[in-house]
Design a protein around this motif. Structure first.
Motif, PDB file in Angstrom:
ATOM      1  N   LYS A   1       0.760  -1.269  -0.059  1.00 63.72           N
ATOM      2  CA  LYS A   1       0.038  -0.064  -0.039  1.00 63.72           C
ATOM      3  C   LYS A   1       0.949   1.184   0.162  1.00 63.72           C
ATOM      4  CE  LYS A   1      -4.255   1.604   2.309  1.00 63.72           C
ATOM      5  NZ  LYS A   1      -5.014   1.316   3.290  1.00 63.72           N
TER       6      LYS A   1
ATOM      7  N   ARG B   1       0.819   0.042  -4.681  1.00 62.25           N
ATOM      8  CA  ARG B   1       0.417  -1.104  -5.575  1.00 62.25           C
ATOM      9  C   ARG B   1      -1.113  -1.315  -5.028  1.00 62.25           C
ATOM     10  NH1 ARG B   1       5.572  -4.257  -4.563  1.00 62.25           N
ATOM     11  NH2 ARG B   1       4.445  -5.099  -2.791  1.00 62.25           N
ATOM     12  N   HIS B   2      -1.851  -1.643  -6.089  1.00 61.83           N
ATOM     13  CA  HIS B   2      -2.922  -2.183  -5.962  1.00 61.83           C
ATOM     14  C   HIS B   2      -3.342  -3.532  -5.132  1.00 61.83           C
ATOM     15  CE1 HIS B   2      -7.491  -2.651  -6.667  1.00 61.83           C
ATOM     16  NE2 HIS B   2      -7.264  -3.857  -7.211  1.00 61.83           N
TER      17      HIS B   2
ATOM     18  N   THR C   1     -19.940   2.351 -10.133  1.00 56.74           N
ATOM     19  CA  THR C   1     -19.027   2.946 -10.880  1.00 56.74           C
ATOM     20  C   THR C   1     -19.370   4.330 -11.252  1.00 56.74           C
ATOM     21  OG1 THR C   1     -18.316   0.910 -11.930  1.00 56.74           O
ATOM     22  CG2 THR C   1     -17.540   3.049 -13.156  1.00 56.74           C
TER      23      THR C   1
ATOM     24  N   SER D   1     -11.819  -0.803 -16.620  1.00 54.95           N
ATOM     25  CA  SER D   1     -10.711   0.016 -16.536  1.00 54.95           C
ATOM     26  C   SER D   1     -11.140   1.428 -16.419  1.00 54.95           C
ATOM     27  CB  SER D   1     -10.088  -0.126 -17.916  1.00 54.95           C
ATOM     28  OG  SER D   1     -10.740   0.591 -19.008  1.00 54.95           O
ATOM     29  N   ASP D   2     -10.048   2.361 -16.103  1.00 59.05           N
ATOM     30  CA  ASP D   2     -10.489   3.759 -16.047  1.00 59.05           C
ATOM     31  C   ASP D   2     -11.157   4.348 -17.018  1.00 59.05           C
ATOM     32  OD1 ASP D   2      -9.337   3.699 -13.321  1.00 59.05           O
ATOM     33  OD2 ASP D   2      -7.430   4.627 -13.894  1.00 59.05           O
TER      34      ASP D   2
ATOM     35  N   ARG E   1      -9.026  -7.348  -5.047  1.00 58.17           N
ATOM     36  CA  ARG E   1      -9.467  -7.596  -6.570  1.00 58.17           C
ATOM     37  C   ARG E   1      -9.470  -6.460  -7.624  1.00 58.17           C
ATOM     38  NH1 ARG E   1     -15.787  -9.452  -7.454  1.00 58.17           N
ATOM     39  NH2 ARG E   1     -15.879 -10.127  -9.741  1.00 58.17           N
ATOM     40  N   MET E   2      -9.162  -6.708  -8.610  1.00 56.37           N
ATOM     41  CA  MET E   2      -9.015  -5.881  -9.628  1.00 56.37           C
ATOM     42  C   MET E   2     -10.272  -5.165 -10.098  1.00 56.37           C
ATOM     43  SD  MET E   2      -5.750  -5.695 -10.203  1.00 56.37           S
ATOM     44  CE  MET E   2      -5.748  -4.241 -11.644  1.00 56.37           C
ATOM     45  N   PRO E   3     -10.463  -3.965 -10.547  1.00 59.51           N
ATOM     46  CA  PRO E   3     -11.804  -3.560 -10.963  1.00 59.51           C
ATOM     47  C   PRO E   3     -12.129  -4.080 -12.168  1.00 59.51           C
ATOM     48  CG  PRO E   3      -9.813  -1.618 -10.625  1.00 59.51           C
ATOM     49  CD  PRO E   3      -9.197  -3.063 -10.691  1.00 59.51           C
TER      50      PRO E   3
ATOM     51  N   THR F   1     -22.711  -3.095 -10.609  1.00 55.90           N
ATOM     52  CA  THR F   1     -21.404  -2.312 -11.045  1.00 55.90           C
ATOM     53  C   THR F   1     -21.525  -1.234 -11.632  1.00 55.90           C
ATOM     54  OG1 THR F   1     -20.011  -4.505 -11.007  1.00 55.90           O
ATOM     55  CG2 THR F   1     -19.264  -2.895 -12.310  1.00 55.90           C
TER      56      THR F   1
END
Length: 190
Positions: A134, A138-139, A181, A147-148, A142-144, A177
């Motif tokens: 952290k 680093r993330h 978002t 994407s951005d 779970r990955m989002p 989601t």
């Protein structure tokens, strides 16, 4: 009757070595699974084992920590085994609760303490690793799902009146989601 119990903590780990050791030790029935020692699933497997055993049976494990990951849970399992008038035997000979004497009772508690210590050390090292990751930005976790760039596109499309259901289909995500978002980006914009 010798009744075995084998457990590994993750689906990537293999049970084969424990199962071979239990079979070689003469176990006639073996309960096994791939679950964490602190999980409900492990409690269910242990309950199956306890329900199965009878007076005079021996519960056989390769290592004491296969029964659980905390001192309390291990001692509870041992108590349940003894309540059924069965005993616990560790394959390496470090513990056999069929020997009802003060030394054996002390060994049960000592082995449980070391199993708890190992669990606590693992938790501490994991927490240190998370904190370091952290701090380096680093993330974690779970990955989002998006994407951005996708999240920004979704936000703009929602502002232009596209429905939540259509956006969920378009980006292959759940409606929840889409809502999360949109709210996340909306809060950033304010």
């Amino acid at each position: 009757m010798k009744v075995g119990f084998a457990r590994v903590s993750t689906k990537e780990q293999e049970l084969n070595l424990q199962l071979k050791q239990l079979n070689d030790f003469g176990c006639e029935k073996i309960f096994y699974g791939k679950q964490s020692g602190v999980s409900v699933k492990n409690d269910e497997k242990l309950k199956e084992l306890i329900d199965f055993i009878r007076e005079g049976d021996q519960v056989i494990v390769c290592r004491l920590d296969r029964l659980g990951r905390s001192l309390k849970s291990i001692l509870n399992v041992i108590d349940s085994i003894h309540h059924k008038k069965a005993c616990l035997n560790i394959i390496d000979g470090s513990l056999n609760t069929g020997n009802d004497n003060p030394f054996s009772n002390a060994m049960i508690n000592l082995c449980g303490v070391f199993a708890q210590l190992e669990r606590d050390l693992i938790k501490a090292r994991t927490a240190e690793g998370r904190a370091e990751a952290k701090a380096q930005g680093r993330h974690l976790g779970r990955m989002p799902a998006l994407s951005d760039k996708q999240a920004t596109e979704l936000y703009k499309a929602k502002l232009n009146g596209e429905s939540v259901s259509a956006l969920a289909r378009k980006y292959s995500v759940s409606r929840a989601t889409v809502h999360r978002t949109f709210e996340r980006i909306n809060n950033k914009e304010k």
